[in-house]
Design an enzyme around this catalytic site. Structure first.
Site, PDB file in Angstrom:
ATOM      1  N   HIS A   1       1.570  45.661 -29.290  1.00 46.88           N
ATOM      2  CA  HIS A   1       0.851  44.865 -30.285  1.00 46.88           C
ATOM      3  C   HIS A   1      -0.663  45.024 -30.179  1.00 46.88           C
ATOM      4  CE1 HIS A   1      -0.272  41.829 -27.221  1.00 46.88           C
ATOM      5  NE2 HIS A   1       0.907  42.131 -26.706  1.00 46.88           N
ATOM      6  N   ASP A   2      -1.307  45.096 -31.333  1.00 47.80           N
ATOM      7  CA  ASP A   2      -2.767  45.075 -31.464  1.00 47.80           C
ATOM      8  C   ASP A   2      -3.447  46.327 -30.910  1.00 47.80           C
ATOM      9  OD1 ASP A   2      -2.911  42.285 -32.531  1.00 47.80           O
ATOM     10  OD2 ASP A   2      -2.089  41.825 -30.560  1.00 47.80           O
TER      11      ASP A   2
ATOM     12  N   GLY B   1      -0.578  45.984 -24.714  1.00 45.33           N
ATOM     13  CA  GLY B   1      -1.257  45.394 -25.855  1.00 45.33           C
ATOM     14  C   GLY B   1      -2.764  45.584 -25.846  1.00 45.33           C
TER      15      GLY B   1
END
Length: 271
Positions: A127-128, A145
């Site tokens: 994520h991200d 992440g």
């Protein structure tokens, strides 16, 4: 409402949810699943047994191989089903078993992969993460992440990158390396823990950087990492000397930028 271009080819054993947008000449093979918020741009090819979900956009000409799961919710412990996205650029290849997660609201809400990236089997983008263009992730590479990877970086098989790390443009990470700290542009890192071994001279040459410039970058590297002061002070001290060398300036800017992680060096991590 689902929008499917007339030239799209969807296998009768594929599932395309209502609301998906399917571009011209898209090919969706058997046992693929495409979610209701997915956008597949023109010429995207899902070979078979691939899952694309979430608010995910796949750029023109990209290919997704069997067992890949693209756009799944993050594996963050704080995941609460928030509204987030994944954007993948043009002409990317995601080989067997690749996983790429959407972003989280707390991390900016988006995961981004640039154009012309090659993600080999079982590699993972959490994520991200923000990836530039022309990146190669070899088999089993793991990005935690919030990682940022610059254009044309290469990550060797089985390497693992700590969350919030930055990897600069044209950097090279050796296979099975543990990337605990930021890696400068054009840097070469190997080992567990990862040690900055020097410059990715092969990559710089392939990028068309002249030999004389490479020698200047090497000299700057020694001044930064082998000088008497700390790395940041050494970098600041040579900025005027190398103001006309954009490659060195790029390294200096990378070092000077705010970061959640410390900087990889030839010494950090050695016993």
């Amino acid at each position: 409402m689902t929008r499917i271009a007339a030239s799209a080819r969807i296998h009768p054993m594929a599932v395309v949810d209502d609301g998906a947008v399917i571009g011209e000449n898209v090919s969706i093979g058997p046992f693929c699943t495409v979610g209701s918020h997915v956008v597949l741009k023109d010429d995207v090819h899902l070979i078979s047994h691939a899952v694309v979900s979430g608010k995910t956009e796949i750029g023109r000409g990209s290919r997704i191989f069997p067992m890949a799961v693209i756009g799944g919710v993050s594996q963050s412990l704080h995941e609460a089903g928030e509204d987030s996205t994944l954007t993948i650029g043009e002409n990317c290849t995601m080989r067997e078993g690749v996983t790429i997660n959407c972003g989280t609201v707390g991390g900016g809400g988006k995961t981004v992969v640039g154009d012309n990236c090659l993600l080999l089997a079982n590699s993972h983008v959490a994520h991200d993460c923000i990836l530039g263009n022309g990146i190669i992730m070899s088999n089993n590479v793991m990005l935690a992440g919030h990682v940022k990877v610059g254009d044309h970086a290469i990550l060797g098989g089985g390497s693992a990158v700590h969350q919030f790390n930055r990897i600069g443009r044209n950097a090279f990470v050796g296979g099975l390396s543990a990337v605990n700290y930021d890696v400068i542009p054009y840097g070469m890192l190997n080992g567990n823990p990862g040690i900055l071994n020097g410059l990715n001279v092969v990559g710089m040459t392939r990028a068309g950087i002249e030999r004389a410039t490479i020698h200047r970058v090497r000299r700057a590297f020694k001044q930064i990492f082998e000088g008497e002061g700390n790395v940041r002070n050494n970098a600041a001290a040579i900025r005027e000397e190398y103001a006309d060398c954009k490659e060195v300036v790029e390294i200096l800017d990378f070092i000077a930028a705010d970061s959640d992680r410390a900087l990889s060096s030839p010494f950090r991590g050695k016993a």
